[in-house]
Write a protein that holds these residues in place. Sequence first.
Motif, PDB file in Angstrom:
ATOM      1  N   ALA A  24       0.799  -1.226   0.000  1.00  0.00           N
ATOM      2  CA  ALA A  24       0.000   0.000   0.000  1.00  0.00           C
ATOM      3  C   ALA A  24       0.830   1.273   0.000  1.00  0.00           C
ATOM      4  O   ALA A  24       0.308   2.356  -0.313  1.00  0.00           O
ATOM      5  N   GLU A  25       2.117   1.174   0.349  1.00  0.00           N
ATOM      6  CA  GLU A  25       2.953   2.380   0.422  1.00  0.00           C
ATOM      7  C   GLU A  25       3.371   2.831  -0.980  1.00  0.00           C
ATOM      8  O   GLU A  25       3.902   2.021  -1.757  1.00  0.00           O
ATOM      9  N   PRO A  26       3.197   4.090  -1.329  1.00  0.00           N
ATOM     10  CA  PRO A  26       3.523   4.557  -2.684  1.00  0.00           C
ATOM     11  C   PRO A  26       5.023   4.542  -2.989  1.00  0.00           C
ATOM     12  O   PRO A  26       5.406   4.519  -4.161  1.00  0.00           O
ATOM     13  N   ASP A  27       5.865   4.564  -1.949  1.00  0.00           N
ATOM     14  CA  ASP A  27       7.308   4.593  -2.184  1.00  0.00           C
ATOM     15  C   ASP A  27       7.962   3.228  -1.951  1.00  0.00           C
ATOM     16  O   ASP A  27       9.185   3.131  -1.867  1.00  0.00           O
ATOM     17  N   MET A  28       7.157   2.174  -1.867  1.00  0.00           N
ATOM     18  CA  MET A  28       7.689   0.832  -1.654  1.00  0.00           C
ATOM     19  C   MET A  28       7.088  -0.152  -2.642  1.00  0.00           C
ATOM     20  O   MET A  28       5.987   0.042  -3.156  1.00  0.00           O
ATOM     21  N   GLN A  29       7.833  -1.231  -2.878  1.00  0.00           N
ATOM     22  CA  GLN A  29       7.367  -2.295  -3.762  1.00  0.00           C
ATOM     23  C   GLN A  29       7.778  -3.629  -3.149  1.00  0.00           C
ATOM     24  O   GLN A  29       8.930  -3.803  -2.745  1.00  0.00           O
ATOM     25  N   LEU A  30       6.853  -4.557  -3.060  1.00  0.00           N
ATOM     26  CA  LEU A  30       7.193  -5.896  -2.589  1.00  0.00           C
ATOM     27  C   LEU A  30       7.906  -6.626  -3.721  1.00  0.00           C
ATOM     28  O   LEU A  30       7.315  -6.925  -4.754  1.00  0.00           O
ATOM     29  N   ALA A  31       9.198  -6.891  -3.517  1.00  0.00           N
ATOM     30  CA  ALA A  31      10.006  -7.505  -4.571  1.00  0.00           C
ATOM     31  C   ALA A  31      10.231  -8.987  -4.358  1.00  0.00           C
ATOM     32  O   ALA A  31      10.704  -9.688  -5.260  1.00  0.00           O
ATOM     33  N   GLY A  32       9.901  -9.483  -3.173  1.00  0.00           N
ATOM     34  CA  GLY A  32      10.092 -10.901  -2.894  1.00  0.00           C
ATOM     35  C   GLY A  32       9.485 -11.258  -1.555  1.00  0.00           C
ATOM     36  O   GLY A  32       9.264 -10.400  -0.696  1.00  0.00           O
ATOM     37  N   ALA A  33       9.198 -12.537  -1.395  1.00  0.00           N
ATOM     38  CA  ALA A  33       8.628 -13.037  -0.144  1.00  0.00           C
ATOM     39  C   ALA A  33       9.207 -14.423   0.118  1.00  0.00           C
ATOM     40  O   ALA A  33       9.313 -15.232  -0.802  1.00  0.00           O
ATOM     41  N   VAL A  34       9.575 -14.676   1.377  1.00  0.00           N
ATOM     42  CA  VAL A  34      10.204 -15.942   1.734  1.00  0.00           C
ATOM     43  C   VAL A  34       9.402 -16.622   2.823  1.00  0.00           C
ATOM     44  O   VAL A  34       9.129 -16.035   3.880  1.00  0.00           O
ATOM     45  N   ALA A  35       9.004 -17.859   2.578  1.00  0.00           N
ATOM     46  CA  ALA A  35       8.314 -18.683   3.570  1.00  0.00           C
ATOM     47  C   ALA A  35       8.346 -20.114   3.054  1.00  0.00           C
ATOM     48  O   ALA A  35       7.691 -20.421   2.045  1.00  0.00           O
ATOM     49  N   GLY A  40       6.063 -21.202  -3.789  1.00  0.00           N
ATOM     50  CA  GLY A  40       5.309 -21.394  -5.014  1.00  0.00           C
ATOM     51  C   GLY A  40       3.976 -20.683  -5.034  1.00  0.00           C
ATOM     52  O   GLY A  40       3.378 -20.507  -6.101  1.00  0.00           O
ATOM     53  N   TRP A  41       3.489 -20.272  -3.873  1.00  0.00           N
ATOM     54  CA  TRP A  41       2.223 -19.534  -3.798  1.00  0.00           C
ATOM     55  C   TRP A  41       2.462 -18.064  -4.156  1.00  0.00           C
ATOM     56  O   TRP A  41       3.562 -17.546  -4.013  1.00  0.00           O
ATOM     57  N   ASP A  42       1.415 -17.397  -4.584  1.00  0.00           N
ATOM     58  CA  ASP A  42       1.433 -15.948  -4.663  1.00  0.00           C
ATOM     59  C   ASP A  42       1.456 -15.419  -3.228  1.00  0.00           C
ATOM     60  O   ASP A  42       0.763 -15.942  -2.341  1.00  0.00           O
ATOM     61  N   ALA A  43       2.244 -14.371  -2.981  1.00  0.00           N
ATOM     62  CA  ALA A  43       2.392 -13.859  -1.618  1.00  0.00           C
ATOM     63  C   ALA A  43       1.074 -13.376  -1.034  1.00  0.00           C
ATOM     64  O   ALA A  43       0.817 -13.542   0.166  1.00  0.00           O
ATOM     65  N   GLY A  44       0.232 -12.783  -1.864  1.00  0.00           N
ATOM     66  CA  GLY A  44      -1.069 -12.350  -1.369  1.00  0.00           C
ATOM     67  C   GLY A  44      -1.951 -13.524  -1.000  1.00  0.00           C
ATOM     68  O   GLY A  44      -2.557 -13.566   0.077  1.00  0.00           O
ATOM     69  N   SER A  45      -2.021 -14.505  -1.874  1.00  0.00           N
ATOM     70  CA  SER A  45      -2.844 -15.691  -1.616  1.00  0.00           C
ATOM     71  C   SER A  45      -2.356 -16.446  -0.383  1.00  0.00           C
ATOM     72  O   SER A  45      -3.158 -17.001   0.385  1.00  0.00           O
ATOM     73  N   ALA A  46      -1.042 -16.457  -0.152  1.00  0.00           N
ATOM     74  CA  ALA A  46      -0.469 -17.201   0.967  1.00  0.00           C
ATOM     75  C   ALA A  46      -0.893 -16.647   2.321  1.00  0.00           C
ATOM     76  O   ALA A  46      -0.884 -17.369   3.321  1.00  0.00           O
ATOM     77  N   ILE A  47      -1.275 -15.366   2.365  1.00  0.00           N
ATOM     78  CA  ILE A  47      -1.707 -14.775   3.635  1.00  0.00           C
ATOM     79  C   ILE A  47      -3.202 -14.480   3.644  1.00  0.00           C
ATOM     80  O   ILE A  47      -3.703 -13.727   4.476  1.00  0.00           O
ATOM     81  N   GLY A  48      -3.929 -15.067   2.683  1.00  0.00           N
ATOM     82  CA  GLY A  48      -5.384 -14.949   2.675  1.00  0.00           C
ATOM     83  C   GLY A  48      -5.924 -13.719   1.991  1.00  0.00           C
ATOM     84  O   GLY A  48      -7.092 -13.361   2.199  1.00  0.00           O
ATOM     85  N   GLY A  53       0.909 -10.777  -7.358  1.00  0.00           N
ATOM     86  CA  GLY A  53       1.881 -10.913  -8.432  1.00  0.00           C
ATOM     87  C   GLY A  53       3.316 -11.135  -7.987  1.00  0.00           C
ATOM     88  O   GLY A  53       4.244 -10.931  -8.773  1.00  0.00           O
ATOM     89  N   VAL A  54       3.516 -11.555  -6.741  1.00  0.00           N
ATOM     90  CA  VAL A  54       4.854 -11.865  -6.232  1.00  0.00           C
ATOM     91  C   VAL A  54       4.831 -13.283  -5.684  1.00  0.00           C
ATOM     92  O   VAL A  54       4.029 -13.595  -4.798  1.00  0.00           O
ATOM     93  N   ASP A  55       5.695 -14.135  -6.208  1.00  0.00           N
ATOM     94  CA  ASP A  55       5.733 -15.523  -5.750  1.00  0.00           C
ATOM     95  C   ASP A  55       6.572 -15.670  -4.485  1.00  0.00           C
ATOM     96  O   ASP A  55       7.602 -15.003  -4.318  1.00  0.00           O
ATOM     97  N   VAL A  56       6.132 -16.567  -3.612  1.00  0.00           N
ATOM     98  CA  VAL A  56       6.869 -16.891  -2.402  1.00  0.00           C
ATOM     99  C   VAL A  56       7.960 -17.906  -2.740  1.00  0.00           C
ATOM    100  O   VAL A  56       7.714 -18.872  -3.469  1.00  0.00           O
TER     101      VAL A  56
END
Length: 269
Positions: A24-35, A40-48, A53-56
């Motif tokens: 949600a922050e205009p000056d930030m971008q989620l570039a990766g997620a580790v879990a 293999g999940w989308d990062a958004g889907s992985a947390i409900g 558009g970012v894969d874990v």
Amino acid sequence: MTIRVVMSGATGWVGKALIPAIVAEPDMQLAGAVARGAAGWDAGSAIGLAPIGVDVTATLEEALKGTSDVVVDYTKPVAVKEHALTAISNGRHVMIGTSGLGAADYAEIDAAARGNGVGVIAAGNFSITATLMKRFALMAAKYVPDVEVIDYASAKKPDAPSGTARELAEALADIRGASTAKPQSEVSGIPATRGGAVGEAPGVQVHALRLPSYILSCEALFGLPDERLTIRHDAGSSAAPYVGGTLLAIRHVVKIKGLVRGLDSLIEM
């Protein structure tokens, strides 16, 4: 400037709150997620949430193959040091929200960060009110030398003391005067019940309680003849208090080189 962030511990308690906040922050971008468990999940889907558009990925090394600026670590005490050194060696700034590291660990991380020209911010607690608790306790320690810390957490917390209590005790030990309490070496009975000394010798005594129903609380108790002062912070069941402080740290860490400890340092900046 857009700050590209890798979230390590993406499906954890704090990670679940941070991912939508970063997006949600205009000056930030989620570039990766580790879990590891959600690889293999989308990062958004992985947390409900809706897909973002970012894969874990299962490991930090995999996430670092992409372009990023900052690694935020909210994982486990056994993994955080390795994660920090890996990120630093790959030229990333690091924000450490995981507890369990000691002074020697931080010295190694600081040296690595300076050698690689990146910044690291670590805090035992990224809550604004917990930071104020530390600030007020340090103010009191200039006038009241007798102080001890009680650290409350859930029965399942793997490290003791918590990062909040450890950071507080280390800071108190640096500024408070000589205690009037009998040294632990002179205590009879079971000296270990006096707690553990944290910080530069003689240190500040910390007592870690681990019981069901606690989430995370920390209190500094000061004593003078015929009077006492207690300064305490209690965390609730939500990770929301840690989001604002973490976002503040992400914005600051790209501007520094070497290690900065404590959210209070950022507030002063």
